[in-house]
Design an enzyme around this catalytic site. Structure first.
Site, mmCIF file in Angstrom:
data_model
loop_
_atom_site.group_PDB
_atom_site.id
_atom_site.type_symbol
_atom_site.label_atom_id
_atom_site.label_comp_id
_atom_site.label_asym_id
_atom_site.label_seq_id
_atom_site.Cartn_x
_atom_site.Cartn_y
_atom_site.Cartn_z
ATOM 1 N N PRO A 98 -49.777 -33.016 -65.546
ATOM 2 C CA PRO A 98 -50.753 -32.566 -65.013
ATOM 3 C C PRO A 98 -51.333 -31.092 -66.419
ATOM 4 O O PRO A 98 -50.463 -30.389 -67.089
ATOM 5 C CB PRO A 98 -50.459 -30.908 -64.503
ATOM 6 C CG PRO A 98 -48.641 -31.236 -64.699
ATOM 7 C CD PRO A 98 -48.466 -32.784 -65.685
ATOM 8 N N ASP A 275 -49.421 -30.764 -71.416
ATOM 9 C CA ASP A 275 -48.500 -30.218 -70.074
ATOM 10 C C ASP A 275 -48.311 -28.741 -68.929
ATOM 11 O O ASP A 275 -47.110 -28.432 -70.160
ATOM 12 C CB ASP A 275 -46.850 -31.401 -70.199
ATOM 13 C CG ASP A 275 -46.392 -31.668 -68.869
ATOM 14 O OD1 ASP A 275 -47.005 -31.221 -67.813
ATOM 15 O OD2 ASP A 275 -45.949 -32.997 -69.126
ATOM 16 N N HIS A 276 -48.926 -28.884 -68.492
ATOM 17 C CA HIS A 276 -48.693 -28.184 -67.353
ATOM 18 C C HIS A 276 -47.428 -27.895 -66.743
ATOM 19 O O HIS A 276 -46.750 -26.458 -66.523
ATOM 20 C CB HIS A 276 -49.315 -27.307 -66.507
ATOM 21 C CG HIS A 276 -49.594 -25.906 -66.426
ATOM 22 N ND1 HIS A 276 -49.159 -25.108 -67.032
ATOM 23 C CD2 HIS A 276 -50.909 -25.516 -65.540
ATOM 24 C CE1 HIS A 276 -49.982 -23.932 -66.755
ATOM 25 N NE2 HIS A 276 -50.421 -24.019 -65.910
ATOM 26 N N ARG A 277 -46.132 -28.453 -67.254
ATOM 27 C CA ARG A 277 -45.527 -28.969 -65.961
ATOM 28 C C ARG A 277 -44.259 -28.033 -67.653
ATOM 29 O O ARG A 277 -42.812 -26.993 -66.710
ATOM 30 C CB ARG A 277 -44.844 -30.364 -65.596
ATOM 31 C CG ARG A 277 -45.452 -30.977 -64.698
ATOM 32 C CD ARG A 277 -44.780 -31.832 -64.682
ATOM 33 N NE ARG A 277 -44.974 -32.930 -65.792
ATOM 34 C CZ ARG A 277 -44.886 -33.974 -66.406
ATOM 35 N NH1 ARG A 277 -44.164 -34.292 -65.061
ATOM 36 N NH2 ARG A 277 -45.096 -34.271 -67.400
ATOM 37 N N ILE A 279 -46.248 -26.336 -70.260
ATOM 38 C CA ILE A 279 -46.518 -25.516 -71.297
ATOM 39 C C ILE A 279 -47.380 -24.401 -70.356
ATOM 40 O O ILE A 279 -48.263 -25.138 -69.338
ATOM 41 C CB ILE A 279 -47.111 -25.466 -72.398
ATOM 42 C CG1 ILE A 279 -46.203 -26.429 -73.610
ATOM 43 C CG2 ILE A 279 -47.536 -24.571 -73.438
ATOM 44 C CD1 ILE A 279 -46.918 -27.398 -74.199
#
Length: 305
Positions: A98, A275-277, A279
Site C-alpha cells: 500500500p 510503504d504505508h504499513r 511509514i
C-alpha cells in the site's frame, strides 16, 4: 521555441530516440537559415488566389514533403527475459504494497552553483558530476536520520527489519530495460566517489557487463526522470525496501525570496513513495523536509552528514 521562431516542425529532421525532435535539432534548423518568416505562407496563399495560380497548400507540399512516419507495429512480440522479470516484479510490488507518495519541490540555486563550481575539477578526474550524486548522498543521510526508511518488513511475523548498511539503488535505463545497480555504504562515501560509481555502474548496465552482485542488497532506491525533463511521478518501491525517491527536473521558476521579492529560482521536483504499513504520512513528510534542507544548501549537507 518553434512557435517563437516561426518554424514548422514537420520541416525539422529528427535525430532523437523514436524519431523525436530534440532542441538541438530545432536549433540546428534555425541556425541553418531555412526557416521562413511567419507571413510567408499567408502571403503565398494570397498571391495564388490573386494570380489564379496553384493553391499555396499544394506548393508547400511540393516544396517540403514531410518525412514519412514509421510504420505502426503489429502483431505480438514476446517479452525479453529482462522485461519479463521487470513485469513480474512490478506487478508483485504494486499488488502487495500500500503505497503513498508525497510530492514536493525545493529551491536549489546553491546546489546548482556548487555543482557548476566543482564540475570541472571532477572532470579533471574523469568524473561526471551530476545532480544525482548529490541526491544519493542526501538520501543516504536522510535514511540514516530516519531509519524506518532504510528498513524492510516481515509481514508474516509483523516485524520491522532494520539494516546496518545504507545501500542506495540507482535506477538506470538501458535499451533492454530498467536495472538498479547499488551504491553500497553511500552514507560513508564522498559525493565525488558516488558520482564515479554511478558513472561506472551506468556504463556497465548499458554495455551489458553489469554483475548480479552489483544489483543486490539495496536498502532504499532513487529513480530519476529529471534527465528526460520529467517532473513528479509515482515510482514503484523496489525489492524488499519500504521507500523510493523519485527525482524530477530542475526548472527555473519564479520564487519569493526572504525579502518578499519575486525572483528567478531553481526548483527541483521530488516524489517520495513509501510503504504505508510502516511509514505514515507525517514521517514521510518529515523525512522529505530533511532531504530538502540538505539539497537546498550543499554546505549544510557536508556539515550534517
Amino acid at each position: 521555441m518553434a512557435y517563437e521562431n516561426n518554424v514548422d516542425l514537420a520541416d525539422v529532421q529528427p535525430t532523437g530516440r523514436h524519431g523525436h525532435i530534440t532542441l538541438a535539432d530545432l536549433q540546428s534548423y534555425i541556425d541553418s537559415g531555412q526557416k521562413q518568416p511567419a507571413q510567408t505562407v499567408s502571403q503565398t496563399a494570397e498571391t495564388a488566389v490573386q494570380n489564379s495560380q496553384v493553391p499555396a497548400a499544394s506548393q508547400t507540399q511540393q516544396a517540403a514533403a514531410p518525412t514519412p512516419a514509421p510504420a505502426l507495429k503489429e502483431g505480438r512480440v514476446d517479452f525479453t527475459p529482462v522485461r519479463r522479470a521487470i513485469a513480474k516484479a512490478m506487478s508483485h510490488q504494486n499488488e502487495t504494497i500500500p503505497t503513498v507518495t508525497n510530492f514536493d519541490q525545493v529551491e536549489v540555486s546553491k546546489l546548482v552553483e556548487h555543482r557548476k563550481h566543482f564540475k570541472q575539477q571532477a572532470a579533471d578526474q574523469d568524473i561526471k558530476l551530476t545532480y544525482l550524486a548529490y541526491v544519493v548522498k542526501a538520501l543516504a543521510a536522510t535514511a540514516k536520520k530516519f531509519p524506518d526508511l532504510n528498513a524492510s518488513i516481515d509481514i508474516d511475523k509483523f516485524q520491522t527489519i532494520y539494516h546496518d548498511q545504507i545501500n542506495v539503488g540507482v535506477a538506470v535505463n538501458a535499451p533492454s530495460g530498467l536495472f538498479v545497480p547499488v551504491i553500497f555504504d553511500a552514507d560513508r562515501k564522498s559525493i565525488l566517489t558516488i558520482a564515479k560509481e554511478i558513472q561506472d555502474l551506468a556504463a556497465a548496465v548499458r554495455s551489458g557487463s553489469i554483475k548480479a552482485a552489483q544489483m543486490q542488497g539495496s536498502t532504499i532506491t532513487v529513480s530519476n526522470v529529471g534527465s528526460a525533463r520529467g517532473s513528479w511521478f509515482t515510482p514503484i518501491i523496489n525489492g524488499k525496501e519500504v521507500a523510493i525517491l523519485g527525482l524530477g527536473t530542475i526548472a527555473k521558476e519564479p520564487v519569493i525570496d526572504k525579502n518578499g521579492a519575486i525572483v528567478a529560482g531553481q526548483l527541483m521536483k521530488l516524489s517520495l513513495s513509501y510503504d504505508h504499513r510502516l511509514i505514515d504520512g507525517m514521517l514521510g513528510q518529515q523525512a522529505l523536509n530533511y532531504l530538502k534542507s540538505l539539497l537546498a544548501d550543499p554546505e549544510y549537507m557536508l556539515m550534517e552528514v
